[in-house]
Design an enzyme around this catalytic site. Structure first.
Site, PDB file in Angstrom:
ATOM      1  N   ALA A  23     -42.671-130.533  67.694  1.00 57.41           N
ATOM      2  CA  ALA A  23     -41.256-129.937  67.988  1.00 57.41           C
ATOM      3  C   ALA A  23     -41.533-128.382  67.931  1.00 57.41           C
ATOM      4  CB  ALA A  23     -40.054-130.464  67.033  1.00 57.41           C
ATOM      5  N   ARG A 116     -52.054-138.435  69.645  1.00 54.72           N
ATOM      6  CA  ARG A 116     -51.299-137.640  69.365  1.00 54.72           C
ATOM      7  C   ARG A 116     -52.083-136.291  69.063  1.00 54.72           C
ATOM      8  NH1 ARG A 116     -46.935-138.622  65.846  1.00 54.72           N
ATOM      9  NH2 ARG A 116     -46.265-140.708  66.475  1.00 54.72           N
ATOM     10  N   TYR A 223     -52.083-150.242  73.647  1.00 57.23           N
ATOM     11  CA  TYR A 223     -52.173-149.568  74.858  1.00 57.23           C
ATOM     12  C   TYR A 223     -53.370-148.736  74.977  1.00 57.23           C
ATOM     13  CZ  TYR A 223     -49.470-145.929  72.513  1.00 57.23           C
ATOM     14  OH  TYR A 223     -49.172-144.986  71.677  1.00 57.23           O
ATOM     15  N   ASP A 300     -37.336-133.602  64.776  1.00 61.77           N
ATOM     16  CA  ASP A 300     -37.110-134.717  63.722  1.00 61.77           C
ATOM     17  C   ASP A 300     -36.152-134.241  62.520  1.00 61.77           C
ATOM     18  OD1 ASP A 300     -38.581-136.854  64.805  1.00 61.77           O
ATOM     19  OD2 ASP A 300     -39.713-137.231  63.112  1.00 61.77           O
TER      20      ASP A 300
HETATM   21  C1  FAD Z   1     -45.135-145.442  64.337  1.00 62.40           C
HETATM   22  C2  FAD Z   1     -44.605-144.286  64.972  1.00 62.40           C
HETATM   23  C3  FAD Z   1     -44.678-144.058  66.554  1.00 62.40           C
HETATM   24  C4  FAD Z   1     -44.020-143.114  67.165  1.00 62.40           C
HETATM   25  N1  FAD Z   1     -44.375-143.192  68.463  1.00 62.40           N
HETATM   26  C5  FAD Z   1     -43.553-142.343  69.260  1.00 62.40           C
HETATM   27  C6  FAD Z   1     -43.998-142.458  70.753  1.00 62.40           C
HETATM   28  O1  FAD Z   1     -44.751-143.367  71.289  1.00 62.40           O
HETATM   29  N2  FAD Z   1     -43.336-141.469  71.504  1.00 62.40           N
HETATM   30  C7  FAD Z   1     -42.515-140.443  70.919  1.00 62.40           C
HETATM   31  O2  FAD Z   1     -42.140-139.588  71.740  1.00 62.40           O
HETATM   32  N3  FAD Z   1     -42.354-140.374  69.712  1.00 62.40           N
HETATM   33  C8  FAD Z   1     -43.023-141.351  68.790  1.00 62.40           C
HETATM   34  N4  FAD Z   1     -42.739-141.120  67.358  1.00 62.40           N
HETATM   35  C9  FAD Z   1     -42.029-139.959  66.856  1.00 62.40           C
HETATM   36  C10 FAD Z   1     -42.701-138.646  66.669  1.00 62.40           C
HETATM   37  O3  FAD Z   1     -44.079-138.992  66.255  1.00 62.40           O
HETATM   38  C11 FAD Z   1     -41.868-137.766  65.958  1.00 62.40           C
HETATM   39  O4  FAD Z   1     -40.593-137.728  66.413  1.00 62.40           O
HETATM   40  C12 FAD Z   1     -42.579-136.551  66.175  1.00 62.40           C
HETATM   41  O5  FAD Z   1     -43.961-136.423  65.868  1.00 62.40           O
HETATM   42  C13 FAD Z   1     -41.747-135.385  65.244  1.00 62.40           C
HETATM   43  O6  FAD Z   1     -42.384-134.043  65.587  1.00 62.40           O
HETATM   44  P1  FAD Z   1     -41.593-132.866  64.734  1.00 62.40           P
HETATM   45  O7  FAD Z   1     -42.315-131.662  64.933  1.00 62.40           O
HETATM   46  O8  FAD Z   1     -40.152-132.726  64.623  1.00 62.40           O
HETATM   47  O9  FAD Z   1     -41.834-133.224  63.018  1.00 62.40           O
HETATM   48  P2  FAD Z   1     -43.259-133.532  62.263  1.00 62.40           P
HETATM   49  O10 FAD Z   1     -44.312-133.894  63.097  1.00 62.40           O
HETATM   50  O11 FAD Z   1     -42.899-134.083  60.900  1.00 62.40           O
HETATM   51  O12 FAD Z   1     -43.645-131.920  61.890  1.00 62.40           O
HETATM   52  C14 FAD Z   1     -42.998-131.065  60.907  1.00 62.40           C
HETATM   53  C15 FAD Z   1     -44.166-129.939  60.706  1.00 62.40           C
HETATM   54  O13 FAD Z   1     -43.432-129.023  59.631  1.00 62.40           O
HETATM   55  C16 FAD Z   1     -44.242-128.653  58.664  1.00 62.40           C
HETATM   56  N5  FAD Z   1     -43.567-128.313  57.629  1.00 62.40           N
HETATM   57  C17 FAD Z   1     -42.606-129.329  56.812  1.00 62.40           C
HETATM   58  N6  FAD Z   1     -41.830-128.554  55.960  1.00 62.40           N
HETATM   59  C18 FAD Z   1     -42.318-127.375  56.029  1.00 62.40           C
HETATM   60  C19 FAD Z   1     -42.152-126.127  55.275  1.00 62.40           C
HETATM   61  N7  FAD Z   1     -40.930-126.116  54.248  1.00 62.40           N
HETATM   62  N8  FAD Z   1     -42.821-124.975  55.549  1.00 62.40           N
HETATM   63  C20 FAD Z   1     -43.488-124.713  56.485  1.00 62.40           C
HETATM   64  N9  FAD Z   1     -43.856-126.090  57.306  1.00 62.40           N
HETATM   65  C21 FAD Z   1     -43.321-127.392  56.967  1.00 62.40           C
HETATM   66  C22 FAD Z   1     -45.195-129.793  58.506  1.00 62.40           C
HETATM   67  O14 FAD Z   1     -46.089-129.868  57.750  1.00 62.40           O
HETATM   68  C23 FAD Z   1     -45.356-130.422  60.051  1.00 62.40           C
HETATM   69  O15 FAD Z   1     -46.470-130.103  60.497  1.00 62.40           O
HETATM   70  C24 FAD Z   1     -43.338-142.050  66.384  1.00 62.40           C
HETATM   71  C25 FAD Z   1     -43.175-142.111  65.216  1.00 62.40           C
HETATM   72  C26 FAD Z   1     -43.910-143.114  64.456  1.00 62.40           C
HETATM   73  C27 FAD Z   1     -43.752-143.192  62.906  1.00 62.40           C
END
Ligand code: FAD
Length: 420
Positions: A23, A116, A223, A300
């Site tokens: 994200a 990923r 897959y 997320d």
């Molecule tokens: C089993 C499983 C299968 C999935 N399969 C899919 C799929 O097939 N397709 C799909 O679209 N999605 C899938 N998802 C969902 C997807 O993985 C997540 O929605 C996505 O990775 C979220 O990304 P994000 O960047 O929002 O959060 P995150 O990946 O959690 O990234 C947050 C980042 O912020 C950093 N951070 C946190 N707090 C702080 C702070 N205070 N200061 C500085 N940095 C900080 C963390 O270190 C991290 O790098 C799946 C999830 C799971 C659990």
């Protein structure tokens, strides 16, 4: 680039993104594409992703296409031929969706499965090439709005100041308490994942498809990845010990017991899982407001969802595209940058996205429940799935579709509202 602001002793930038997951990288790239100076801070010492495969539906691959990154993703990903659902106890095929041809034409982009870490790298390299300033080892502890600018306070005592702060800090977001007093909701399900090399001994039948086996209180997804070199497997099952809140939950014994009634193809696939790590499955209830002063959540942090629709990262990419569009029309107008417009831009982003992502969050919960039923409910589920024809897009359109402006189908009023 970030500059030192002598009046406040903070590092100053146009846009500060907190979190370097999918994200945060997507949001940073989107706003950099609009011409903003973007700084992204990540608490980990290095950028990266743990876990295995990720399904990227056309609503997300369209966003990569817009940034010129789809080709790179396709170079290392796989375009599966079908999405196939089977009953895990009998092995019977319940329904299949062809993912090429009419499907790809209808949604104007391919369905891609990708490691990923590969997708993360594509986005990271996109940010680097575009000139996003990427900083590791920065733990943000809080954000406030002072004199119309967002100020992030970090564990190291250094402050960052920006016209707008994007909170992309994931499920356990530090910033979310600024807008909601809630906690992640445990689902009682636990996932094991793994990738193994595809060899001449790997059963060939399913290597071109995404296969989902649906069982009582469990399912298994398989897959291919990396141009067909790796087989990705995910097993998700209801864990009584996780539900009871035990510290040592979801052990391998529970995993094996959960699949004991499944067909040999499923039981054999359990050997492909890594057993040193397992992931508890959480989401949160949808919330309407993601904005606090000049801070807005995305990904997320804003709308964590269960993984059954494979949409968490896809929705984060949609977030980024909408953020790019709403700010392009307001903050980054043709006659110059107008930081004051961020107030309206982030509210508009929030308005456009909250309804759609809430629908995806809620549908993911119900969809998952339908996968795990037993008894009469399973019989009825199977009948319904089997009655579906391959060219029936009614369950897909709301999620993968778009209007003529490339706006996700459920919010085709965006263009109207921006131009109004
Ligand atoms: C089993 C499983 C299968 C999935 N399969 C899919 C799929 O097939 N397709 C799909 O679209 N999605 C899938 N998802 C969902 C997807 O993985 C997540 O929605 C996505 O990775 C979220 O990304 P994000 O960047 O929002 O959060 P995150 O990946 O959690 O990234 C947050 C980042 O912020 C950093 N951070 C946190 N707090 C702080 C702070 N205070 N200061 C500085 N940095 C900080 C963390 O270190 C991290 O790098 C799946 C999830 C799971 C659990």
């Amino acid at each position: 680039m970030s500059e030192h602001d002598p009046s406040t002793d903070a590092l100053s930038t146009d846009v500060l993104v907190i979190g370097g997951g999918m994200a945060g990288l997507a949001g940073a790239l989107a706003l950099r594409e609009n011409g903003a100076n973007v700084t992204l801070v990540e608490r980990a010492p290095e950028f990266g992703e743990v876990g295995a495969g990720l399904q990227m539906a056309p609503n997300a691959s369209r966003v990569l296409k817009r940034w010129g990154l789809l080709e790179k993703a396709l170079e290392i990903g796989v375009q599966p031929k079908h999405l196939v659902f089977r009953d895990a106890v009998t092995g019977e095929e319940l329904t299949r969706q062809s993912l090429g041809g009419e499907f790809e034409e209808r949604y104007a982009a391919p369905y891609v499965v990708i490691h990923r870490s590969d997708l993360h790298r594509v986005l990271l390299e996109g940010c680097e090439a575009a000139g996003v300033k990427l900083v590791n080892d920065v733990m943000v502890e809080s954000v406030e709005t002072v004199n119309g600018r967002g100020v992030a306070h970090t564990a190291a005592g250094v402050d960052y100041e920006a016209d707008v702060v994007i909170g992309a800090d994931g499920l356990k977001s530090t910033l979310r308490p600024l807008v909601a007093n809630d906690e992640p909701v445990p689902s009682a399900y636990v996932a094991y994942r793994g990738t193994v090399p595809i060899t001449k001994n790997t059963p060939k039948a399913d290597l071109e498809d995404v296969i989902v086996y649906l069982g009582p209180n469990c399912h298994l997804v398989q897959y291919p990845l990396r141009k067909g070199e790796l087989l990705n497997t995910v097993a998700v099952f209801k864990s009584a010990s996780f539900e009871r809140g035990e510290e040592q939950y979801g052990g391998v014994d529970e995993l094996e017991a959960a699949y004991k009634d499944c067909v040999p193809a499923v039981q054999d696939a359990l050997k492909n899982l890594g057993t040193s790590m397992r992931w508890p499955m959480y989401d949160r209830d949808p919330i309407e407001n993601w904005v606090a002063g000049r801070m807005v959540l995305m990904g997320d942090a804003a709308h964590p969802m269960l993984q059954y629709l494979a949409q968490g990262a896809c929705q984060a990419l949609e977030d980024a595209a909408v953020l790019q569009d709403v700010s392009n029309a307001t903050v980054f107008a043709a006659d110059g940058v107008n930081p004051e417009a961020w107030d309206d831009a982030i509210k508009e982003f929030n308005n456009v996205r909250a309804g759609r992502t809430a629908r995806v969050q809620r549908t993911a919960r119900i969809w998952g429940e339908s996968w795990h039923v037993s008894g009469l409910a399973r019989t009825l589920r199977n009948l319904l799935f089997k009655s579906r024809k391959d060219n029936d897009f009614r369950y897909n359109d709301w999620l993968y579709g778009q209007d003529a402006d490339g706006v996700p189908a459920a919010h085709s009023s965006l263009a109207d509202r921006i131009s109004a």
